[in-house]
Design a protein around this motif. Structure first.
Motif, PDB file in Angstrom:
ATOM      1  N   HIS A  37      34.968  40.343  40.678  1.00 18.47           N
ATOM      2  CA  HIS A  37      36.143  41.204  40.555  1.00 18.47           C
ATOM      3  C   HIS A  37      37.354  40.298  40.401  1.00 18.47           C
ATOM      4  CE1 HIS A  37      33.140  43.813  42.449  1.00 18.47           C
ATOM      5  NE2 HIS A  37      33.692  44.702  41.655  1.00 18.47           N
ATOM      6  N   ASP A  38      38.029  40.444  39.271  1.00 14.63           N
ATOM      7  CA  ASP A  38      39.116  39.542  38.918  1.00 14.63           C
ATOM      8  C   ASP A  38      40.421  40.319  38.799  1.00 14.63           C
ATOM      9  OD1 ASP A  38      40.909  37.782  37.576  1.00 14.63           O
ATOM     10  OD2 ASP A  38      39.198  36.671  36.784  1.00 14.63           O
ATOM     11  N   PRO A  39      41.393  40.028  39.656  1.00  9.59           N
ATOM     12  CA  PRO A  39      42.664  40.759  39.610  1.00  9.59           C
ATOM     13  C   PRO A  39      43.423  40.580  38.301  1.00  9.59           C
ATOM     14  CG  PRO A  39      42.823  38.894  41.122  1.00  9.59           C
ATOM     15  CD  PRO A  39      41.381  38.999  40.701  1.00  9.59           C
ATOM     16  N   ARG A  40      43.128  39.535  37.545  1.00  3.17           N
ATOM     17  CA  ARG A  40      43.818  39.317  36.267  1.00  3.17           C
ATOM     18  C   ARG A  40      43.454  40.374  35.232  1.00  3.17           C
ATOM     19  NH1 ARG A  40      42.004  33.385  34.975  1.00  3.17           N
ATOM     20  NH2 ARG A  40      40.088  34.326  35.735  1.00  3.17           N
ATOM     21  N   LEU A  41      42.350  41.090  35.425  1.00  7.55           N
ATOM     22  CA  LEU A  41      41.921  42.085  34.445  1.00  7.55           C
ATOM     23  C   LEU A  41      42.691  43.397  34.549  1.00  7.55           C
ATOM     24  CD1 LEU A  41      38.070  41.535  34.572  1.00  7.55           C
ATOM     25  CD2 LEU A  41      39.720  40.617  32.927  1.00  7.55           C
ATOM     26  N   TYR A  42      43.343  43.619  35.686  1.00  2.29           N
ATOM     27  CA  TYR A  42      44.109  44.853  35.870  1.00  2.29           C
ATOM     28  C   TYR A  42      45.386  44.774  35.037  1.00  2.29           C
ATOM     29  CZ  TYR A  42      46.967  48.423  38.108  1.00  2.29           C
ATOM     30  OH  TYR A  42      47.769  49.507  38.342  1.00  2.29           O
ATOM     31  N   GLY A  43      45.507  45.645  34.055  1.00  4.28           N
ATOM     32  CA  GLY A  43      46.685  45.679  33.201  1.00  4.28           C
ATOM     33  C   GLY A  43      46.778  44.531  32.213  1.00  4.28           C
ATOM     34  N   ALA A  44      45.681  43.833  31.984  1.00  4.75           N
ATOM     35  CA  ALA A  44      45.697  42.650  31.126  1.00  4.75           C
ATOM     36  C   ALA A  44      45.857  43.015  29.659  1.00  4.75           C
ATOM     37  CB  ALA A  44      44.414  41.856  31.320  1.00  4.75           C
ATOM     38  N   ASP A  45      46.579  42.145  28.934  1.00  8.16           N
ATOM     39  CA  ASP A  45      46.682  42.276  27.487  1.00  8.16           C
ATOM     40  C   ASP A  45      45.646  41.334  26.852  1.00  8.16           C
ATOM     41  OD1 ASP A  45      47.792  39.701  27.690  1.00  8.16           O
ATOM     42  OD2 ASP A  45      49.814  40.362  27.193  1.00  8.16           O
ATOM     43  N   VAL A  46      45.601  41.303  25.538  1.00  7.81           N
ATOM     44  CA  VAL A  46      44.569  40.527  24.837  1.00  7.81           C
ATOM     45  C   VAL A  46      44.598  39.046  25.212  1.00  7.81           C
ATOM     46  CG1 VAL A  46      43.739  39.766  22.568  1.00  7.81           C
ATOM     47  CG2 VAL A  46      44.274  42.178  22.954  1.00  7.81           C
ATOM     48  N   LEU A  91      39.403  45.328  18.890  1.00  6.10           N
ATOM     49  CA  LEU A  91      39.948  45.272  17.531  1.00  6.10           C
ATOM     50  C   LEU A  91      40.290  43.840  17.124  1.00  6.10           C
ATOM     51  CD1 LEU A  91      42.193  48.456  17.601  1.00  6.10           C
ATOM     52  CD2 LEU A  91      39.991  48.166  16.432  1.00  6.10           C
ATOM     53  N   GLU A  92      40.744  43.034  18.061  1.00  5.82           N
ATOM     54  CA  GLU A  92      41.102  41.637  17.778  1.00  5.82           C
ATOM     55  C   GLU A  92      39.869  40.785  17.481  1.00  5.82           C
ATOM     56  OE1 GLU A  92      43.888  38.269  17.816  1.00  5.82           O
ATOM     57  OE2 GLU A  92      44.279  40.410  17.849  1.00  5.82           O
ATOM     58  N   LEU A  93      38.790  41.004  18.236  1.00  2.00           N
ATOM     59  CA  LEU A  93      37.605  40.150  18.117  1.00  2.00           C
ATOM     60  C   LEU A  93      36.689  40.550  16.970  1.00  2.00           C
ATOM     61  CD1 LEU A  93      36.647  39.644  21.859  1.00  2.00           C
ATOM     62  CD2 LEU A  93      37.809  38.027  20.336  1.00  2.00           C
ATOM     63  N   ALA A  94      36.676  41.830  16.632  1.00  2.00           N
ATOM     64  CA  ALA A  94      35.727  42.328  15.626  1.00  2.00           C
ATOM     65  C   ALA A  94      36.198  41.972  14.219  1.00  2.00           C
ATOM     66  CB  ALA A  94      35.551  43.833  15.763  1.00  2.00           C
ATOM     67  N   ALA A  97      35.883  36.753  15.146  1.00  2.00           N
ATOM     68  CA  ALA A  97      34.634  35.983  15.146  1.00  2.00           C
ATOM     69  C   ALA A  97      33.411  36.780  15.591  1.00  2.00           C
ATOM     70  CB  ALA A  97      34.790  34.750  16.034  1.00  2.00           C
ATOM     71  N   ALA A  98      33.576  38.048  15.907  1.00  2.00           N
ATOM     72  CA  ALA A  98      32.449  38.832  16.422  1.00  2.00           C
ATOM     73  C   ALA A  98      32.147  40.011  15.495  1.00  2.00           C
ATOM     74  CB  ALA A  98      32.750  39.339  17.827  1.00  2.00           C
ATOM     75  N   LEU A  99      30.945  40.513  15.630  1.00  2.00           N
ATOM     76  CA  LEU A  99      30.511  41.709  14.918  1.00  2.00           C
ATOM     77  C   LEU A  99      30.403  42.836  15.935  1.00  2.00           C
ATOM     78  CD1 LEU A  99      29.292  43.098  12.357  1.00  2.00           C
ATOM     79  CD2 LEU A  99      27.055  42.347  13.199  1.00  2.00           C
ATOM     80  N   LEU A 100      31.088  43.937  15.682  1.00  2.00           N
ATOM     81  CA  LEU A 100      30.977  45.111  16.540  1.00  2.00           C
ATOM     82  C   LEU A 100      29.664  45.803  16.174  1.00  2.00           C
ATOM     83  CD1 LEU A 100      32.140  47.041  18.663  1.00  2.00           C
ATOM     84  CD2 LEU A 100      33.442  48.142  16.819  1.00  2.00           C
ATOM     85  N   THR A 101      28.643  45.605  17.012  1.00  2.00           N
ATOM     86  CA  THR A 101      27.307  46.100  16.683  1.00  2.00           C
ATOM     87  C   THR A 101      27.038  47.504  17.185  1.00  2.00           C
ATOM     88  OG1 THR A 101      26.331  45.128  18.677  1.00  2.00           O
ATOM     89  CG2 THR A 101      26.331  43.777  16.656  1.00  2.00           C
ATOM     90  N   ASP A 102      27.784  47.935  18.191  1.00  2.00           N
ATOM     91  CA  ASP A 102      27.518  49.251  18.754  1.00  2.00           C
ATOM     92  C   ASP A 102      28.754  49.784  19.446  1.00  2.00           C
ATOM     93  OD1 ASP A 102      25.986  51.489  19.280  1.00  2.00           O
ATOM     94  OD2 ASP A 102      24.514  50.438  20.501  1.00  2.00           O
TER      95      ASP A 102
END
Length: 181
Positions: A86-95, A126-129, A166-171
Motif C-alpha cells: 500500500h503506497d500513499p503516493r498512489l492516492y491522487g497521483a498523476d501520470v 492512455l499515455e502508455l498504450a 511502449a505498451a499494447l492495450l491487450t484487454d
C-alpha cells in the motif's frame, strides 16, 4: 538498432480503478468506503482477473479506503494471498507520479497490478498504450469507469524503462457483480 519493445520478457501492467465508492457525510475523501455497487463489483473484478490469467506477482495499491477494500475483495477471489504494497503516493497521483512508482518495481515482477484512482489511472493507460487490440483504446478515451481493468503488455528487462507509447492495450474489462436479494 534493437527495438526495445519486442525484446526481453513479456511484462503486464494491470490497472484496476477502485470500485464504486459511497459519499457518507462527515467522511474525508481518503476514508470513503465502497458503496453497495462497489461491494458487488470488487469481487467480480477479482474473478475477472483470475479468468483473464492476470493474477499479479505484486500489487501496488493506494492507501485510500475504497482502493484498499477493492483490492481485499478482489484478492479474496484468488484463494491464495499474493504480495501487496500500500503506497500513499498512489492516492491522487498523476501520470508522472504513477510512472515513478511503477519504475521502482523490481525486475523479477512479471505481472504488476496497480489499484488506484481516476483521472490518473485513465491518463496512465492512455499515455502508455501505443496501440490496442480492438476498440479498447477508444473505450478508455470515452470512459474508464469504476472497477475497470486495463491490461497493458510490453517486452522489457524491467519496469525502470517503462515509457509512453511502449505498451499494447491487450484487454479492457469492466466487471459488474450481480445484486443479491
Amino acid at each position: 538498432m534493437t527495438d526495445r519493445r519486442t525484446t526481453g520478457p513479456l511484462r503486464r501492467l494491470v490497472v484496476l480503478r477502485h470500485a464504486k465508492s459511497a459519499w457518507p457525510m462527515g467522511v474525508g475523501d481518503h476514508d470513503r468506503p465502497l458503496g453497495p455497487r462497489g461491494l458487488r463489483d470488487a469481487p467480480a473484478a477479482g474473478r475477472a482477473l483470475a479468468e483473464a490469467d492476470c493474477l499479479p506477482d505484486l500489487t501496488l495499491c493506494s492507501t485510500a479506503e475504497r482502493a484498499r477494500r477493492t483490492y481485499q475483495l478482489a484478492a479474496a477471489e484468488w484463494g491464495t494471498p499474493l504480495p501487496v504494497r500500500h503506497d500513499p503516493r498512489l492516492y491522487g497521483a498523476d501520470v508522472p507520479e504513477l510512472l515513478a512508482v511503477v519504475r521502482e518495481v523490481p525486475p523479477d515482477v512479471g505481472t504488476l497490478l496497480l489499484v488506484g484512482h481516476n483521472p490518473g489511472l485513465e491518463e496512465l493507460v492512455l499515455e502508455l498504450a501505443g496501440d490496442a487490440l480492438g476498440d479498447a483504446l477508444d473505450t478508455v478515451r470515452t470512459k474508464f469507469p469504476t472497477s475497470a481493468i486495463a491490461v497493458l503488455a510490453r517486452h522489457g528487462d524491467g519496469w525502470h524503462d517503462l515509457a509512453p507509447g511502449a505498451a499494447l492495450l491487450t484487454d479492457l474489462i469492466v466487471p459488474r457483480g450481480t445484486k443479491t436479494h
